[in-house]
Design a protein around this motif. Structure first.
Motif, short mmCIF file in Angstrom:
data_model
loop_
_atom_site.label_atom_id
_atom_site.label_comp_id
_atom_site.label_asym_id
_atom_site.label_seq_id
_atom_site.Cartn_x
_atom_site.Cartn_y
_atom_site.Cartn_z
N MET A 103 0.80 -1.22 0.00
CA MET A 103 0.00 0.00 0.00
C MET A 103 0.84 1.27 0.00
O MET A 103 0.31 2.36 -0.26
CB MET A 103 -0.94 0.01 1.21
CG MET A 103 -2.05 -1.01 1.14
SD MET A 103 -3.30 -0.80 2.42
CE MET A 103 -4.10 0.70 1.86
N SER A 104 2.11 1.16 0.29
CA SER A 104 2.94 2.36 0.38
C SER A 104 2.97 3.13 -0.93
O SER A 104 3.02 4.36 -0.94
CB SER A 104 4.36 1.99 0.81
OG SER A 104 4.97 1.13 -0.14
N ARG A 105 2.89 2.40 -2.05
CA ARG A 105 2.91 3.08 -3.34
C ARG A 105 1.68 3.96 -3.54
O ARG A 105 1.70 4.93 -4.31
CB ARG A 105 2.98 2.07 -4.48
CG ARG A 105 1.81 1.11 -4.55
CD ARG A 105 1.95 0.10 -5.69
NE ARG A 105 1.67 0.68 -6.97
CZ ARG A 105 0.44 0.76 -7.50
NH1 ARG A 105 -0.61 0.29 -6.82
NH2 ARG A 105 0.26 1.29 -8.68
N MET A 106 0.57 3.62 -2.82
CA MET A 106 -0.66 4.38 -2.99
C MET A 106 -0.56 5.79 -2.41
O MET A 106 -1.40 6.65 -2.70
CB MET A 106 -1.83 3.64 -2.33
CG MET A 106 -2.10 2.26 -2.88
SD MET A 106 -2.43 2.24 -4.65
CE MET A 106 -3.91 3.24 -4.73
N ASP A 110 1.01 11.05 -7.49
CA ASP A 110 0.62 10.73 -8.86
C ASP A 110 -0.23 9.46 -8.90
O ASP A 110 -1.21 9.37 -9.64
CB ASP A 110 1.85 10.58 -9.76
CG ASP A 110 2.81 9.51 -9.25
OD1 ASP A 110 2.91 9.33 -8.02
OD2 ASP A 110 3.48 8.86 -10.08
N VAL A 111 0.14 8.46 -8.06
CA VAL A 111 -0.66 7.23 -8.01
C VAL A 111 -2.02 7.51 -7.39
O VAL A 111 -3.06 7.03 -7.87
CB VAL A 111 0.09 6.15 -7.20
CG1 VAL A 111 -0.78 4.91 -7.04
CG2 VAL A 111 1.40 5.79 -7.89
N LEU A 112 -2.05 8.30 -6.31
CA LEU A 112 -3.30 8.60 -5.64
C LEU A 112 -4.24 9.38 -6.55
O LEU A 112 -5.45 9.15 -6.55
CB LEU A 112 -3.02 9.39 -4.36
CG LEU A 112 -4.22 9.61 -3.43
CD1 LEU A 112 -4.81 8.28 -2.98
CD2 LEU A 112 -3.80 10.44 -2.22
N LEU A 116 -8.07 7.89 -7.51
CA LEU A 116 -9.31 8.54 -7.07
C LEU A 116 -10.23 8.90 -8.23
O LEU A 116 -11.27 9.51 -8.02
CB LEU A 116 -8.97 9.78 -6.24
CG LEU A 116 -8.23 9.50 -4.93
CD1 LEU A 116 -7.97 10.80 -4.17
CD2 LEU A 116 -9.00 8.52 -4.05
N ARG A 117 -9.85 8.51 -9.42
CA ARG A 117 -10.70 8.72 -10.60
C ARG A 117 -11.69 7.56 -10.72
O ARG A 117 -11.44 6.47 -10.23
CB ARG A 117 -9.85 8.82 -11.87
CG ARG A 117 -8.94 10.03 -11.91
CD ARG A 117 -7.91 9.89 -13.03
NE ARG A 117 -8.54 9.58 -14.30
CZ ARG A 117 -7.91 8.98 -15.32
NH1 ARG A 117 -6.64 8.60 -15.17
NH2 ARG A 117 -8.53 8.75 -16.45
#
Length: 444
Positions: A103-106, A110-112, A116-117
């Motif tokens: 989950m750290s990458r979330m 840019d990933v978040l 959220l789209r």
């Protein structure tokens, strides 16, 4: 005399205590004779008492007064009991560091931003590819383009039922089935048709006979580690079911949510009947129910209908869950957790087998539950009440029975949720309870 008037009188006897929990009612013939009514009226009285939840019929045993007003088991919720053996949610200590790393990458902006789209039922190409890899087994793998996503496995099941069974249509299910399937069928207006089982699972001849009686629009089946019996259909039985459903034109809804625990699950029904099977699965049991993802693998002929049902039911997976799960599926986290949970399930089963030695138990070495046919003179509802008095929540067999008047005298124990030492103490308590008499204290 009106049957409701007679039913009201029996209900009053139950409310006053003249008829006590666990008391057996007379046969319908004897009841009719005692009350001076027709046998057909007595049948309607017993049906009305069952409908009100005041009595329960048990196969080959008769009709008994319930221990208490029954709880709705269709969609089990976590209980307030000290030990919850109703839900079975596998969790192992090593999963949490793995999930945290994934989950750290979330947390990257840019990933978040992308997570959220909104996203559609088809998810993303990357997620479909990863899901196809997770669902693959025994030489079978779904085509990535056939994978659809929902928020949960129950939502995938609801979408499949809504897509295949019209309001008023008939959905075949195993005699004992997943309670949520019953609730979903009710929601979409489907009529459940119980289908006979044997020691190998759903019987193809029972399926064909029910279809000849009146058309089945679909059949819902749990081929691997069936809930609640933990039965796994052998290869030949899967082949026979695929042939029968193909010949009769009956779509299959295959529930594979427990298949990851099976050491050698074999090919799914979708491998035998790829053109008329919707396979459903999820990450709830594989990973964790708090952040999960549902899958529906639909054949080309039914994909549009299932996708439409997902959209119209508002069951589309949140993109954050999709992207989080994508990382876990890609980096091997899901496979690692599955392996750990298989080991954990076998250890729990071995401990429970020792504690319940001498009782009639139906389960499998890798299952996360067991079905317990209770010894005489216990009744399932009184045993559930007695267990609750000891702070242990268990599920009565009636929660899984499609025929309300044929509730088995059994309980299901969910083994996966409590810590192993707590589970052992709880099962030891239940074993001691089962060896005792159901006295007044036990049944209230």
């Amino acid at each position: 005399m009106d049957f409701r008037t007679v039913a009201d009188a029996v209900a009053a006897d139950i409310a006053s205590g003249r008829l006590r929990p666990g008391d057996r009612l007379p046969t319908q013939r004897d009841f009719a004779r005692a009350h001076g009514i027709a046998n057909s009226t007595a049948t309607r009285v017993y049906a009305e008492l069952t409908r009100r939840g005041l009595v329960v019929g048990e196969v080959g045993r008769g009709t008994y007064v319930r221990a208490a007003t029954p709880r709705p088991f269709a969609l089990a919720e976590p209980t307030t009991a000290a030990v919850d053996l109703e839900l079975s949610v596998p969790a192992v200590p090593e999963q949490f560091p793995l999930l945290a790393d994934g989950m750290s990458r979330m947390l990257r902006p840019d990933v978040l931003r992308d997570a959220l789209r909104p996203v559609g039922a088809a998810g993303t190409p990357e997620a479909r590819e990863a899901a196809a890899g997770v669902l693959a087994r025994a030489g079978w793998a779904p085509e990535p383009d056939r994978v659809l996503f929902t928020g949960t496995g129950r939502q995938a099941l609801a979408a499949a039922v809504a897509a295949l069974v019209p309001p008023g249509g008939r959905l075949g299910v195993e005699d004992l089935t997943y309670p949520a399937a019953r609730a979903i069928a009710t929601r979409v207006g489907a009529t459940l048709v119980p289908l006979g089982m044997d020691t190998e699972g759903l019987r193809p001849d029972a399926l064909a006979e029910a279809h000849r009686s009146a058309r089945l629009h679909a059949v819902y089946v749990q081929p691997t580690l069936h809930n609640p019996l933990s039965v796994t259909l052998p290869y030949q039985r899967r082949l026979e079911l695929a042939q029968v459903t193909g010949t009769l034109g009956i779509p299959i809804i295959e529930d594979a949510v427990w298949s990851h625990l099976a050491t050698d699950p074999g090919p799914p029904l979708a491998a035998f009947a790829p053109h008329h099977t919707v396979l459903i699965d999820s990450l709830s049991k594989r990973v964790a129910p708090g952040l999960t993802l549902g899958f529906a693998v639909a054949p080309a002929s039914g994909a549009d209908a299932v996708a439409h049902a997902i959209r119209s039911g508002a069951w589309t997976a949140p993109r954050f869950a999709l992207e989080t799960a994508l990382g876990w599926m890609r980096d091997g986290t899901v496979r690692s957790i599955e392996a750990a949970k298989r080991t954990d399930a076998r250890a729990r089963q071995a401990a429970v087998a020792d504690l319940l030695a001498g009782f009639r138990i139906r389960t499998a070495p890798e299952a996360s539950m067991c079905w317990w046919d209770l010894p005489e003179p216990w009744r399932a509802d009184t045993f559930v009440a007695a267990a609750a008095r000891r702070g242990i929540a268990v599920t009565p067999g009636a929660a899984f029975a499609v025929r309300a008047t044929a509730a088995p005298n059994a309980v299901r124990l969910g083994l996966a949720s409590p810590p192993p030492d707590v589970l052992a103490r709880a099962v030891a308590t239940l074993a001691a309870l089962a060896r005792s008499a159901p006295d007044d204290e036990a049944i209230g």
